[in-house]
Scaffold this motif. Structure first.
Motif, PDB file in Angstrom:
ATOM      1  N   SER A  33      -9.482   7.732  -3.620  1.00 46.97           N
ATOM      2  CA  SER A  33      -9.338   7.057  -2.326  1.00 46.97           C
ATOM      3  C   SER A  33      -7.924   6.501  -2.146  1.00 46.97           C
ATOM      4  CB  SER A  33     -10.368   5.926  -2.211  1.00 46.97           C
ATOM      5  OG  SER A  33     -10.130   4.925  -3.179  1.00 46.97           O
ATOM      6  N   PHE A  34      -7.286   6.110  -3.257  1.00 44.58           N
ATOM      7  CA  PHE A  34      -5.915   5.632  -3.164  1.00 44.58           C
ATOM      8  C   PHE A  34      -4.967   6.774  -2.791  1.00 44.58           C
ATOM      9  CE2 PHE A  34      -1.812   4.249  -4.998  1.00 44.58           C
ATOM     10  CZ  PHE A  34      -1.679   3.040  -4.340  1.00 44.58           C
ATOM     11  N   HIS A  35      -5.222   7.973  -3.322  1.00 46.30           N
ATOM     12  CA  HIS A  35      -4.445   9.146  -2.928  1.00 46.30           C
ATOM     13  C   HIS A  35      -4.622   9.441  -1.440  1.00 46.30           C
ATOM     14  CE1 HIS A  35      -2.469  10.515  -6.467  1.00 46.30           C
ATOM     15  NE2 HIS A  35      -3.583  10.702  -7.170  1.00 46.30           N
ATOM     16  N   GLN A  36      -5.861   9.345  -0.951  1.00 47.69           N
ATOM     17  CA  GLN A  36      -6.120   9.586   0.468  1.00 47.69           C
ATOM     18  C   GLN A  36      -5.436   8.525   1.327  1.00 47.69           C
ATOM     19  OE1 GLN A  36     -10.355   9.842   1.055  1.00 47.69           O
ATOM     20  NE2 GLN A  36     -10.627  11.424  -0.517  1.00 47.69           N
ATOM     21  N   ALA A  37      -5.453   7.294   0.858  1.00 43.00           N
ATOM     22  CA  ALA A  37      -4.791   6.227   1.617  1.00 43.00           C
ATOM     23  C   ALA A  37      -3.288   6.461   1.693  1.00 43.00           C
ATOM     24  CB  ALA A  37      -5.085   4.875   0.972  1.00 43.00           C
ATOM     25  N   GLN A  38      -2.695   6.943   0.606  1.00 43.97           N
ATOM     26  CA  GLN A  38      -1.260   7.243   0.624  1.00 43.97           C
ATOM     27  C   GLN A  38      -0.951   8.393   1.566  1.00 43.97           C
ATOM     28  OE1 GLN A  38      -0.616   7.798  -3.654  1.00 43.97           O
ATOM     29  NE2 GLN A  38       0.688   5.971  -3.673  1.00 43.97           N
ATOM     30  N   ALA A  39      -1.823   9.414   1.579  1.00 47.54           N
ATOM     31  CA  ALA A  39      -1.593  10.558   2.461  1.00 47.54           C
ATOM     32  C   ALA A  39      -1.750  10.170   3.922  1.00 47.54           C
ATOM     33  CB  ALA A  39      -2.557  11.692   2.103  1.00 47.54           C
ATOM     34  N   ALA A  40      -2.696   9.284   4.221  1.00 43.64           N
ATOM     35  CA  ALA A  40      -2.934   8.872   5.608  1.00 43.64           C
ATOM     36  C   ALA A  40      -1.990   7.774   6.063  1.00 43.64           C
ATOM     37  CB  ALA A  40      -4.378   8.412   5.768  1.00 43.64           C
ATOM     38  N   GLY A  41      -1.300   7.139   5.135  1.00 43.78           N
ATOM     39  CA  GLY A  41      -0.386   6.065   5.492  1.00 43.78           C
ATOM     40  C   GLY A  41      -1.072   4.768   5.826  1.00 43.78           C
ATOM     41  N   THR A  42      -2.326   4.596   5.394  1.00 43.57           N
ATOM     42  CA  THR A  42      -3.078   3.364   5.630  1.00 43.57           C
ATOM     43  C   THR A  42      -3.965   3.088   4.425  1.00 43.57           C
ATOM     44  OG1 THR A  42      -4.718   2.273   7.050  1.00 43.57           O
ATOM     45  CG2 THR A  42      -4.888   4.666   6.814  1.00 43.57           C
ATOM     46  N   VAL A  43      -4.277   1.825   4.202  1.00 46.89           N
ATOM     47  CA  VAL A  43      -5.086   1.449   3.039  1.00 46.89           C
ATOM     48  C   VAL A  43      -6.553   1.245   3.396  1.00 46.89           C
ATOM     49  CG1 VAL A  43      -3.139   0.375   1.852  1.00 46.89           C
ATOM     50  CG2 VAL A  43      -4.548  -0.993   3.406  1.00 46.89           C
ATOM     51  N   ASP A  44      -6.940   1.604   4.625  1.00 51.69           N
ATOM     52  CA  ASP A  44      -8.324   1.380   5.036  1.00 51.69           C
ATOM     53  C   ASP A  44      -9.307   2.161   4.168  1.00 51.69           C
ATOM     54  OD1 ASP A  44      -7.361  -0.276   6.953  1.00 51.69           O
ATOM     55  OD2 ASP A  44      -7.538   1.169   8.612  1.00 51.69           O
ATOM     56  N   VAL A  45      -8.947   3.396   3.819  1.00 54.45           N
ATOM     57  CA  VAL A  45      -9.857   4.235   3.021  1.00 54.45           C
ATOM     58  C   VAL A  45     -10.089   3.607   1.653  1.00 54.45           C
ATOM     59  CG1 VAL A  45     -10.178   6.507   1.996  1.00 54.45           C
ATOM     60  CG2 VAL A  45      -9.126   6.301   4.257  1.00 54.45           C
TER      61      VAL A  45
END
Length: 439
Positions: free
Chosen positions: A223-235
C-alpha cells in the motif's frame, strides 16, 4: 541439616503432626519424607501409586540435535523470508511497513501477556510459537497456497473469480492449517505446553499474531508503494486503519478456536477429543476467516463514502463475534483462578499450604507482595519465592488435569518433583529470611 527455625531437621521419613488432633503416624510407604509437619501424611497420595514406569534411557544428545536443527531451520527461514518478502519491497519501504506493523502486534502481545501471566508458560515455548507464526507458517502458506490455488481454480476463470477463490477458500484453508500445525507440534512435544483451554488460546494467539505481523508488513509495504505511485497517502492510511486499528485480533480470533478445542482435549486427556475438537475448531476458524475475507465482495460500496458499508458490517457482525470470543477468554481466566484455589486448598487441607499461602498463590497482587518481601532479603530469596510460586501453580494445574484421567507413574513422579521443589524453596527462603541471632 537444620530447618529454617534453627532446630535440627528430622531425617527423611513419614512426617508426623504434633499436638491435639494430630494424625496417626503413617506407614513407611505413605509419606514423602519431608521435615515439614502435615496434618494428613497420606495426602496428596490419594491419586495412588500409579503403574510402574518403564525405564527409558535418557537421550540428551537427541534433544540437543533437535534444538540445533530448529535454530538452523529458523535462520534458514529468516533468510528465505527476507528474499521473498522483505527484499522485493526495498529497505525504505520495508522499514515503514515494519514500523506500522508493530502497532497491531503490540496489542496482541499485550493481550497475550495479560492472559498468560496468571499461569505463565515457558518463555522459550512462547517465543517459538511466535516465530513459527511469523516465519514458518507464512513460508508454508506461500508454498502450498500456490498449488492449492491452481487446484481449486476452474479452467476458464476471470480475475474476479480468482480473487474470490483466493480470499474465501485458499487463504482460510491454507493459512489456518499452517498456523494450527504449530499447535499440533506443541502437543506432540508434550502436554506441559498445552494442558488446558487457556494454554491453547495463548499459544494460538501468539502464532496468529506472528503470522499477522509478517502479513501486515507485506500489505503495508504494497500500500505504501501504491501511495507513492498515486502521490497521496490515503491508500496507505486506509490499509493501516483496516488492518492495524480495526482488525489486529482477526487472525487471533480465527486460530484461537483451534487452540481452544485442543486445550479442552488436552485437559480431558482424550484422544477422540483431539480429533473432534481440534478439527472442529480449525473448521470454525476457517469459516470465520472466509466470512471476514468474503465480506468485501458482497458489501455495497458508496463512492462518496467507501468505508461506510464495511463499517456497518463490522459493527453488526464482526464486533459481536469478537466480544463473544473475549467473553470466552475472560471466563477461562476466571476458571483457572477457581481451579487453582480449589486444588491448592486440597493440598492445604493436607497440610502442605496454610490458608494465607493459598490466598497468596491465587492472587496476582499478593504474589507480587510476596516477591517484594523476599526481595528485601536479597535476589536469591526473591528467586526462591518466584520459583515456589511457579511450582505451586504447576502443582495445582497438574492436579486438576490428572483428576480427569487415570493417574500414572509419570504423573505421580511429576507431583513428587513439584512437592520436593516447593519444600526446597521453603527451606531456602526460611534460611535467608530468618534472623541469625534471635532476640
Amino acid at each position: 541439616m537444620t530447618s529454617s527455625s534453627g532446630a535440627p531437621a528430622r531425617q527423611p521419613g513419614p512426617p508426623r503432626a504434633v499436638g491435639p488432633g494430630a494424625a496417626a503416624p503413617a506407614g513407611p510407604d505413605t509419606g514423602y519424607g519431608y521435615d515439614i509437619a502435615r496434618t494428613d501424611p497420606r495426602a496428596p497420595g490419594r491419586l495412588g501409586p500409579g503403574a510402574p514406569a518403564a525405564a527409558r534411557p535418557r537421550r540428551r544428545w537427541l534433544r540437543w540435535v533437535l534444538l540445533i536443527a530448529s535454530l538452523l531451520g529458523i535462520l534458514a527461514s529468516l533468510v528465505v523470508l527476507y528474499l521473498v518478502v522483505i527484499r522485493p519491497l526495498g529497505i525504505g519501504t520495508a522499514l515503514v511497513a515494519l514500523t506500522a506493523a508493530l502497532v497491531p502486534v503490540a496489542l496482541v502481545l499485550g493481550a497475550v501477556w495479560w492472559l498468560d501471566r496468571y499461569t505463565p508458560q515457558p518463555r522459550l515455548s512462547l517465543v517459538s510459537a511466535f516465530a513459527w507464526g511469523a516465519i514458518g507458517s507464512v513460508l508454508l502458506s506461500l508454498f502450498f497456497g500456490t498449488f492449492f490455488d491452481a487446484w481449486i481454480s476452474p479452467q476458464e476463470e476471470t480475475e474476479l473469480i480468482d480473487s474470490f477463490l483466493g480470499a474465501t477458500v485458499q487463504a482460510p484453508v491454507i493459512e489456518e492449517t499452517m498456523k494450527s500445525a504449530g499447535l499440533f507440534a506443541l502437543l506432540f512435544w508434550g502436554r506441559r505446553y498445552i494442558s488446558g483451554p487457556l494454554d491453547g488460546v495463548v499459544y494460538a494467539a501468539l502464532i496468529a499474531g506472528g503470522f499477522a505481523f509478517t502479513e501486515n508488513i507485506l500489505y503495508f509495504g504494497n500500500s505504501f508503494h501504491q501511495a507513492q505511485a498515486a502521490g497521496t497517502v490515503d491508500v496507505f492510511w486506509q490499509t493501516f486503519f483496516l488492518r492495524g486499528v480495526l482488525s489486529p485480533f482477526a487472525h487471533v480470533s480465527f486460530t484461537a478456536l483451534c487452540g481452544l478445542g485442543l486445550g479442552i482435549a488436552a485437559e480431558r486427556r482424550s484422544l477422540m477429543l483431539y480429533f473432534g475438537l481440534g478439527l472442529g475448531g480449525l473448521s470454525l476458524g476457517m469459516a470465520l476467516h472466509a466470512l471476514w475475507n468474503g465480506s468485501s465482495f458482497f458489501l455495497p460500496v458508496d463512492p462518496e463514502a467507501p468505508l461506510a458499508g464495511f463499517l456497518r458490517y463490522y459493527v453488526t457482525v464482526q464486533v459481536p463475534i469478537f466480544l463473544l470470543l473475549v467473553g470466552i477468554v475472560l471466563f477461562l481466566r476466571l476458571r483457572e483462578k477457581r481451579i487453582l484455589r480449589r486444588q491448592l486448598s486440597e493440598y492445604g487441607r493436607a497440610g502442605w499450604f496454610s490458608p494465607d499461602e493459598v490466598e497468596m498463590l491465587v492472587s496476582m497482587r499478593r504474589r507480587r507482595r510476596a516477591e517484594t518481601w523476599a526481595g528485601r532479603h536479597g535476589a536469591v530469596a526473591r528467586m526462591g519465592m518466584h520459583d515456589l510460586i511457579r511450582a505451586a501453580i504447576s502443582l495445582g494445574m497438574e492436579r486438576h488435569s490428572v483428576l480427569f484421567g487415570r493417574p500414572t507413574a509419570r504423573t505421580r513422579a511429576r507431583e513428587r518433583e513439584l512437592l520436593e521443589q516447593i519444600t526446597a524453596d521453603r527451606r531456602l527462603i526460611g534460611a535467608l529470611t530468618a534472623p541469625v541471632v534471635r532476640g
